[in-house]
Every structure is written in structure tokens, then in C-alpha cells.
Design an enzyme around this catalytic site. Structure first.
Site, PDB file in Angstrom:
ATOM      1  CE  LYS A  98      -3.196   2.883   2.431  1.00 59.63           C
ATOM      2  NZ  LYS A  98      -3.670   3.358   3.745  1.00 59.63           N
ATOM      3  CB  ALA A 185      -8.240   8.156   4.606  1.00 62.46           C
ATOM      4  CB  ALA A 207      -6.986   2.079  10.761  1.00 61.65           C
ATOM      5  CB  THR A 208      -8.905   6.265  12.892  1.00 62.11           C
ATOM      6  OG1 THR A 208      -7.546   6.390  12.474  1.00 62.11           O
ATOM      7  CG2 THR A 208      -9.130   7.140  14.111  1.00 62.11           C
TER       8      THR A 208
END
Length: 264
Positions: A98, A185, A207-208
Site C-alpha cells: 500500500k 481514510a 483503521a481509526t
């Protein structure tokens, strides 16, 4: 027929949710979230991981049967990203990467010029490149033309949780792409994930939104369900939007005066 599997390069994945590992409070919490998500592919920031397994992260992914996807997080130039990818290939025995080349630490937005340079070099070096890019249809097409196996436009800046701030651009990227589009994102909650799939994305990376949720495992399960729901809804075909109301059933009932049936 709905195509249930995600195809990137020569590999197929049953799950369309790709997970990141950053932000988890500890490995136990991360493990619960990864299992709940059903992911088969998870990014690993190679610059932050001991490739010998000292952190336990690679061991964890191996135990869970999840494929690690090394990324070049933190790189600020093409040269730095290429070197990091080459180190990851040696350490993890994979040519998948990535690709991230960040312009600055405040916005964490991709540096388009350095990103394309890095992509060109890595493709020439035999890598399967998945670039994190801006929500720019022209840049996405340029990355595809260099030979990238997918394009990964942002929904909004990393870690903001703002969702998809420019859905029209995502639709334009999808409409023009000949490779998988993975939204990457900015996802904040499950409705954002569903929208990404409804807009035409082939997969979602986050992710977050999970690792920093109050209950990461529960949020991971919600994201997994949302990705599936959004994808199925897109495949099913939504009804067109209308300005005026339209009855779902035609009016066929006729009225008659009282006593009509008796002939009075």
C-alpha cells in the site's frame, strides 16, 4: 448475479473490508476487532513494526490467517517510499504494497507528484501497488495508467472521521476506473461505509474508526455489516429519486352506493 468476492490483481478475497492496525490500545483489543471485522487483508506500517515479530503484530496476523499488507506510512518522498517498500518485500516476502507518500504532517494528504513517481518505480520493480490518493479522478486515472493494481482515494483526511466529503468525485473515479477502487481514510461510522459501497467502491479500508471507537470490536462488526449492506444495495439497484410522491400501489377500488348489491 452479485459478485461476492473482491478481486485485486491475481488474488480474491471474500471480505471487502480491509483493516488497518494503527490506533489500537493493545494487541488484545486489536485481535477482537480484526476477528469481528472478518477481514482477510490488513495493513502494517513497516517502519513501525519489528519484522522479526518483536511487537507481536505479525504473529497475531499469522495466527488469525490474515494477510499483512505492508504500507509506506510516514514516507515523504518517492525515494523514501520505494526504499521502504523494498525493505518490506525482503522482510515479509511479499511484493504487495500500500503506497503512501504524504505531503505534510498536518493534513496527511498525498503528495501527488511524489506518489506517481513512486508508483512508476515500484510497478517497474515488480510490485503490486495499491496507492493512497486524493479524490481526484485525473490522478486516479494516471495511477491506473502506471500499472497500479487498484486506486485508493480518500473519503476525507486520515483520522478526521468526516466521512465522504466529495461523493461526486468518488463516483467519477469509479466510473472511469478499470481497476478496483478502495475507499481509504476519513470513515467515521457505519453509514459512511455503506455510502462508499453504494457509490460504487469495490472495497473499503479503515483503521481509526474502529481502533479508536469506544467499543472497537462492536464497531468492526458494524463496519463489516455496513460494507455488505452497501454493496448488496448497489448491486440490487436503488429506485430513482423523484421530485413528487408516487403511490406504491395503484388505486383500483371503486365505490358503489349502499344497497347496490341487493339490487335495491
Amino acid at each position: 448475479m452479485v459478485e461476492s468476492k473482491l478481486m485485486i490483481a491475481d488474488r480474491s478475497f471474500a471480505s471487502r473490508l480491509i483493516m488497518g492496525t494503527g490506533g489500537a490500545s493493545n494487541l488484545a483489543v486489536l485481535q477482537e476487532a480484526l476477528v469481528a471485522s472478518g477481514t482477510e487483508l490488513t495493513t502494517v506500517a513497516i517502519r513501525r513494526v519489528d519484522a522479526e515479530g518483536g511487537t507481536g503484530l505479525l504473529d497475531l496476523l499469522n495466527r488469525l490467517g490474515i494477510t499483512p499488507l505492508p504500507n509506506t506510512a510516514g514516507c515523504r518522498s518517492a525515494a523514501e517510499a520505494v526504499l521502504t517498500a523494498q525493505l518490506a518485500r525482503e522482510a515479509l516476502a511479499t511484493n504487495w504494497v500500500k503506497l503512501e507518500v504524504i505531503a505534510d504532517e498536518r493534513t496527511l494528504l498525498p503528495d501527488a507528484i511524489e506518489l506517481v513517481r513512486a508508483a512508476e518505480q515500484l510497478v517497474d520493480d515488480g510490485f503490486v501497488v495499491l496507492p493512497y490518493t486524493n479524490d481526484d479522478p485525473v490522478l486516479a486515472r494516471r495511477l491506473e495508467d502506471t500499472g497500479c493494481a487498484a486506486v485508493m482515494p480518500l473519503g476525507s483526511p486520515i483520522g478526521t472521521g468526516l466521512g465522504i466529503t466529495n461523493p461526486h468525485n468518488i463516483e467519477m473515479i469509479v466510473a472511469s476506473a478499470g481497476v478496483p477502487v478502495v475507499l481509504d481514510a476519513g470513515i467515521g461510522t457505519a453509514s459512511d461505509a455503506a455510502l462508499a459501497m453504494e457509490l460504487g467502491c469495490d472495497a473499503l479500508l479503515l483503521a481509526t474508526a474502529v481502533t479508536r471507537a469506544a467499543d472497537p470490536a462492536a464497531m468492526a462488526a458494524a463496519m463489516s455489516a455496513a460494507v455488505t449492506a452497501g454493496y448488496l444495495a448497489r448491486c440490487a439497484g436503488r429506485i430513482p429519486k423523484r421530485f413528487w410522491a408516487q403511490a406504491s400501489s395503484p388505486t383500483l377500488v371503486t365505490t358503489q352506493s349502499p344497497g347496490a348489491e341487493s339490487g335495491n
